[in-house]
Design a protein around this motif. Structure first.
Motif, short mmCIF file in Angstrom:
data_model
loop_
_atom_site.label_atom_id
_atom_site.label_comp_id
_atom_site.label_asym_id
_atom_site.label_seq_id
_atom_site.Cartn_x
_atom_site.Cartn_y
_atom_site.Cartn_z
N PRO A 74 0.84 -1.14 0.06
CA PRO A 74 0.05 0.10 0.12
C PRO A 74 0.67 1.33 0.04
O PRO A 74 0.53 2.17 -0.75
CB PRO A 74 -0.93 -0.02 1.48
N LEU A 75 1.82 1.24 0.90
CA LEU A 75 2.86 2.34 0.61
C LEU A 75 3.19 2.70 -0.75
O LEU A 75 3.75 3.70 -0.87
CB LEU A 75 3.95 2.10 1.71
N PHE A 81 7.80 6.74 -0.21
CA PHE A 81 9.22 5.87 0.09
C PHE A 81 9.99 6.60 0.91
O PHE A 81 11.03 6.92 0.78
CB PHE A 81 9.59 5.85 -1.35
N THR A 82 9.49 6.44 2.22
CA THR A 82 10.26 6.95 3.31
C THR A 82 10.39 5.95 4.24
O THR A 82 9.68 4.94 4.45
CB THR A 82 9.40 8.14 4.17
N ALA A 83 11.77 5.99 4.95
CA ALA A 83 12.05 4.99 6.03
C ALA A 83 11.12 4.83 6.86
O ALA A 83 10.81 3.85 7.58
CB ALA A 83 13.57 5.12 6.40
N ASP A 84 10.69 5.95 7.43
CA ASP A 84 9.61 6.19 8.61
C ASP A 84 8.47 5.33 8.22
O ASP A 84 7.93 4.55 9.15
CB ASP A 84 9.63 7.44 9.25
N GLN A 104 16.85 4.92 3.50
CA GLN A 104 16.66 5.56 2.05
C GLN A 104 17.81 4.77 1.22
O GLN A 104 18.73 4.69 1.56
CB GLN A 104 16.88 6.92 2.07
N ASP A 105 17.06 4.49 0.08
CA ASP A 105 17.94 3.73 -0.85
C ASP A 105 17.79 4.28 -2.35
O ASP A 105 17.02 3.63 -3.04
CB ASP A 105 17.44 2.16 -0.65
N GLY A 106 18.54 5.04 -2.53
CA GLY A 106 18.35 5.74 -3.99
C GLY A 106 16.91 6.28 -3.78
O GLY A 106 16.32 7.18 -3.34
N SER A 107 16.26 5.86 -4.88
CA SER A 107 14.76 6.27 -5.25
C SER A 107 13.59 5.31 -4.58
O SER A 107 12.44 5.31 -4.65
CB SER A 107 14.32 6.02 -6.88
#
Length: 152
Positions: A74-75, A81-84, A104-107
């Motif tokens: 769902p995200l 695309f956030t780590a949180d 975070q990993d690039g895009s």
């Protein structure tokens, strides 16, 4: 005289939801027993090659991968695309802060989860195109799921 025990390859079987013809992916690490490398690269970096899971642990890992993908999908569809956001979604399916690493990993967002202390590990990445995840059983000479940075 007694017979000496010989190591055997653990037997795998289809896990729930898996087709009977599915086989585990082979490891990318394949040392050659007949011709040792002249530079010893494979030997010196073997500590960085994760263990494959077999049997019930393999099924446990595949089930965890399915839950993780379902929680993160769902995200991904929303473009979160956030780590949180990923960390919260994984906490929502029962993984504590101590079990989850997100970054975070690039895009996209990368993640590493220690499902249990055996260990059964789930690692992957969520991007705009897909959520990828794989499971493994830790590393030689190292506790936990994070890749070791130094060997023997």
């Amino acid at each position: 005289p007694s017979a000496a025990a010989t190591p055997s390859t653990p037997a795998d079987f289809p896990c729930p939801g898996e087709s009977p013809t599915a086989t585990p992916r082979p490891s990318t690490y394949s040392p050659s027993p007949t011709a040792p490398p002249t530079d010893h690269y494979a030997e010196n970096h073997g500590f960085m090659v994760p263990f494959a899971l077999h049997g019930k642990r393999r099924c446990q890992g595949l089930a965890a991968v399915g839950r993780v993908r379902a929680a993160l999908e769902p995200l991904r569809r929303r473009g979160d695309f956030t780590a949180d956001g990923a960390r919260r979604a994984l906490a929502g399916i029962g993984y504590s802060a101590g079990q989850v690493q997100t970054y975070q990993d690039g895009s996209g967002v990368g993640f590493l989860i220690e499902v249990d202390d055996y260990p059964v590990c789930v690692e992957g990445r969520m991007t705009g195109a897909e959520t990828k995840a794989d499971t493994f059983g830790g590393y030689p000479d190292h506790n936990g799921c994070d890749q070791p940075s130094g060997g023997h």
